[in-house]
Design a protein around this motif. Sequence first.
Motif, PDB file in Angstrom:
ATOM      1  N   UNK A   2      11.088  -0.001   5.657  1.00 35.06           N
ATOM      2  CA  UNK A   2      12.426   0.606   5.597  1.00 35.06           C
ATOM      3  C   UNK A   2      13.444  -0.394   5.066  1.00 35.06           C
ATOM      4  N   UNK A   3      13.338  -1.627   5.553  1.00 34.77           N
ATOM      5  CA  UNK A   3      14.291  -2.643   5.101  1.00 34.77           C
ATOM      6  C   UNK A   3      14.123  -2.923   3.606  1.00 34.77           C
ATOM      7  N   UNK A  13       5.704   4.935  -2.640  1.00 36.24           N
ATOM      8  CA  UNK A  13       4.644   4.485  -1.730  1.00 36.24           C
ATOM      9  C   UNK A  13       5.237   3.875  -0.463  1.00 36.24           C
ATOM     10  N   UNK A  14       6.387   3.216  -0.620  1.00 35.63           N
ATOM     11  CA  UNK A  14       7.055   2.666   0.567  1.00 35.63           C
ATOM     12  C   UNK A  14       7.494   3.792   1.507  1.00 35.63           C
ATOM     13  N   UNK A  28       6.455   7.059   6.559  1.00 35.51           N
ATOM     14  CA  UNK A  28       6.078   8.336   7.180  1.00 35.51           C
ATOM     15  C   UNK A  28       4.780   8.187   7.963  1.00 35.51           C
ATOM     16  N   UNK A  29       3.804   7.564   7.334  1.00 32.02           N
ATOM     17  CA  UNK A  29       2.494   7.420   7.991  1.00 32.02           C
ATOM     18  C   UNK A  29       2.581   6.452   9.166  1.00 32.02           C
ATOM     19  N   UNK A  55       7.667  -6.551  -2.471  1.00 29.60           N
ATOM     20  CA  UNK A  55       6.514  -6.860  -1.621  1.00 29.60           C
ATOM     21  C   UNK A  55       5.819  -5.553  -1.220  1.00 29.60           C
ATOM     22  N   UNK A  56       4.588  -5.356  -1.681  1.00 29.44           N
ATOM     23  CA  UNK A  56       3.909  -4.092  -1.357  1.00 29.44           C
ATOM     24  C   UNK A  56       3.115  -4.139  -0.047  1.00 29.44           C
ATOM     25  N   UNK A  57       3.245  -5.249   0.700  1.00 29.62           N
ATOM     26  CA  UNK A  57       2.435  -5.377   1.928  1.00 29.62           C
ATOM     27  C   UNK A  57       2.645  -4.203   2.895  1.00 29.62           C
ATOM     28  N   UNK A  58       3.889  -3.762   3.102  1.00 26.60           N
ATOM     29  CA  UNK A  58       4.042  -2.617   4.026  1.00 26.60           C
ATOM     30  C   UNK A  58       3.321  -1.368   3.538  1.00 26.60           C
TER      31      UNK A  58
END
Lengths: 313, 562
Positions: free
Chosen positions: B50-51, B11-12, B17-18, B207-210
């Motif tokens: 990305x980080x 998902x990251x 990509x999006x 952390x799923x915030x991104x």
Amino acid sequence: MASKTNDPAAHADDIVSRRGEVSASLAHACSRIKDVLTYSSAYLVFIAMVEVLTVHVVLSLPLSPAPVVVGLVTFSVYAGDRIADAEGDALSTPERSAFVTRHREALSLLTAGAYGVAIALAITGGPVALAITLLPGGFWILYASDWFPTLGRRFKRLKQVLVVNSAMVASAWAIAVVGLPLAFAEAAITPLSGVVFVYFLVDTFVNTEIPNVRDVEADAADGVSTLPVVFGIRRTRHALYGLDLFLVAFVVLTLAFGPLTVALAGAILVGLGYALVLAWFVGRTNAPGRLAIAGESKHLVVFALLLVSTAGL
Amino acid sequence: MLPPTTVVVPLLFGSVAIGSGAAILAWRERPNPGATPLVWLLGGQSVWATCIIFSLSAESVSGTLTWTKLGWIGVMIVPVAWILFALEYTGRDQYITRRNVALLSVVPVLTVCLAVTEQYHGLLYVRAAGVTADGAVVAEQGGVWYGVAAAYTYLLGVLGIVPILGLVSSRATAFRGQSAALLVGITTPWATNVLYNAGALPSAGIDPTPIAFAVSGVAYLGAIRRFRMFGANPAPTWRAKEFLFDHIHEGAIVVDGHDTIVEINQTGAAILGVDADRALGASASELLPVSGPIQADGGRDFLTVGTESTSQSYDVTMTELTDRRDHTLGYVFTLHNVTRYLQQQQRLKVLNRVLRHNIRTEANIIQGYAERTADETAKTIKRRTMRIVELSEKGRDAIDLFEDAVGEWNQSSLDSLVGDCLAGARDAFPDVAFELDRPTEDAPVPDGAAVVVNNLIENAAVHNVGSDRRVSVSAWVEGDQAVVQITDNGPGIDEYELDILDSGTETPLRHGSGLGLWLVKWGTETIGGSVDFEPAEPTGTIATVTVPLSGSDGRTPAPRDG
């Protein structure tokens, strides 16, 4: 009274008519596909992927997502550039400009999505692969976008600066084509990879200047300084001869004293011979668009020869 | 290489990509309002994601910690870009100055610096908290500054939502659709971040915030493409309101329900002789010394500012502002300069006196002297003197028209108006046969119509020189209009006269024969009516006057030219 459907002559006419319709439809479909491949720069994607595969073969690197990433970035940058320059290109390439204008929305979405996917794929190769993937986009911003001149009077689109424009394009693609497979493979930079880089750098420079002959009027009107605009078409042809002959000498020297193998040197030299023939046509052909495509297609010749000589295919 | 961790990792990748694709699309939309900050927002989100990926794929603890620290760059770009986007997109770009952007960036820059140098102070610590089942190092973050950065991020998030919420209540459906998409885009990551920090998400410490920002990317793409976020941009509406308020020639003052000035434009401040910034918060009744009570919605009074020689007069209009439940929120006072109009009024009054009294007095004296002789010359003098008196009376009628034009007309009954006009004409022209076709339905009309009808009847009678002189008057009601038609069998009106009337002006070389037709033209204009001339058969003219009926209150507001 015989019905028309039972009339053998009429039946034969019908079949002939249908065959005519089918062949016309096929011709139309082929024409559409050719337009899409040509005007959207999709053919460049294929050639760019072949270039990366060439690097894989020459440097004996394991297969990686690099060809796909370079292909996606090539499509995104070239088609994006054509979207940005659609109005300006109406003078030099009216059919391509019309195609891009008609499909602007779809091309815009596809190019943005392509770069997004390329970046996501590049992340799997690590930070260096990501940086190399971002390079063509970053160079394009400096090269063609109108953002750079907004920084100040001293800044102008690098696309307008003689030699810098083509050198920038050549650098971005040479780094991407050679660097990305290395980054994905986490391989070290070797003398052979340096030779391959120089080959792609000079060759891409030449291939960038060939279409500039066709665009000479539009570039002059747009304030873009290219070799044909500044030195004229004849001197440009001589310059391209010179660059190709420089590469011939470079390949011969690296074959004699460097890491180049005979198979690779042979493939490249055949490709350069092909390039010299094409250079003779610069300014002497009525189909400059085809000349540009033929120039890019040289890499297919080199790759095919490499496969034959090294893999025995 | 990346360990096969939870579903969060792919998902990251998707969010990168999006996010980067949407950033490219937003880049192409520049310089439309909001596009550049949106590029930063999506770029920041992509850097953040990305980080995280690089921190998970790092083969050493130090690598994980380095990428976690660098991730703060993306983390802190997002809230600043969001608030700038919200301001620019909603047309509040006057707040986006270099100084304000620098001020907004202070906390983010400090946060990144503190994250990179965390080993020296621990204000924002980043340390390894353990290893997942897949072998990925999990980084833990905290410290005093972590709380500051989180609070700052949420604060900017909420502040950015406020102007966007304004669009939700917009009258324009397109803007509501856009802002709803934007709200989905922005609330999803904030809510995800709150839940993650509260430990309510099973994300294996990642952390799923991104990833939630990928939802933002989709929402923004939807806003860009489906709702044409940048194609139909609300930014100009906000700026237009400000522009109109600041640049209208009228002074404008907004007063709240507590008599406090809450907004004043430059013209208003200049009229009142105050500094616009200082006037804010002052008492309206002290700054607006209007004599007598001011009536809401159309009530008018004059405000005079300055000494006698340089004084300026303003027509003050007060309009009540109400909410959707009709509760009074405040008032808007508009000050319209009427100094020239009042000066014009004064001049007309002087002219009126001269025409009404002085010319008649002088004419009477001349007639008195003429009566001392009894020859033909005396008769001519008397006839010509009477003509001068008639002209002065028409001039007076014209002045009355102009004076009444800026006020309100009294009403007359259509039936009585035509009856009175015809009775006067019968007295003045006994040799003319008059005929009256009274209206079958009576209706109230502005009494200014009497000047028009009188002059048309007089024109029809006085220029009719034949032996059989006839003038017929008919009147009727058509919808919300009254029509009066005067037909004569005279020689007809000269085309030359009508041309001059149509042109609306005279020159020394090109002029009409009197004031009568001008009074007809001016009269119909001031009462909002029209007049039409056409030839009658076999000879003569048909004059048709159309006037609007008076309102139910019996008074017709006169058209004002300000």
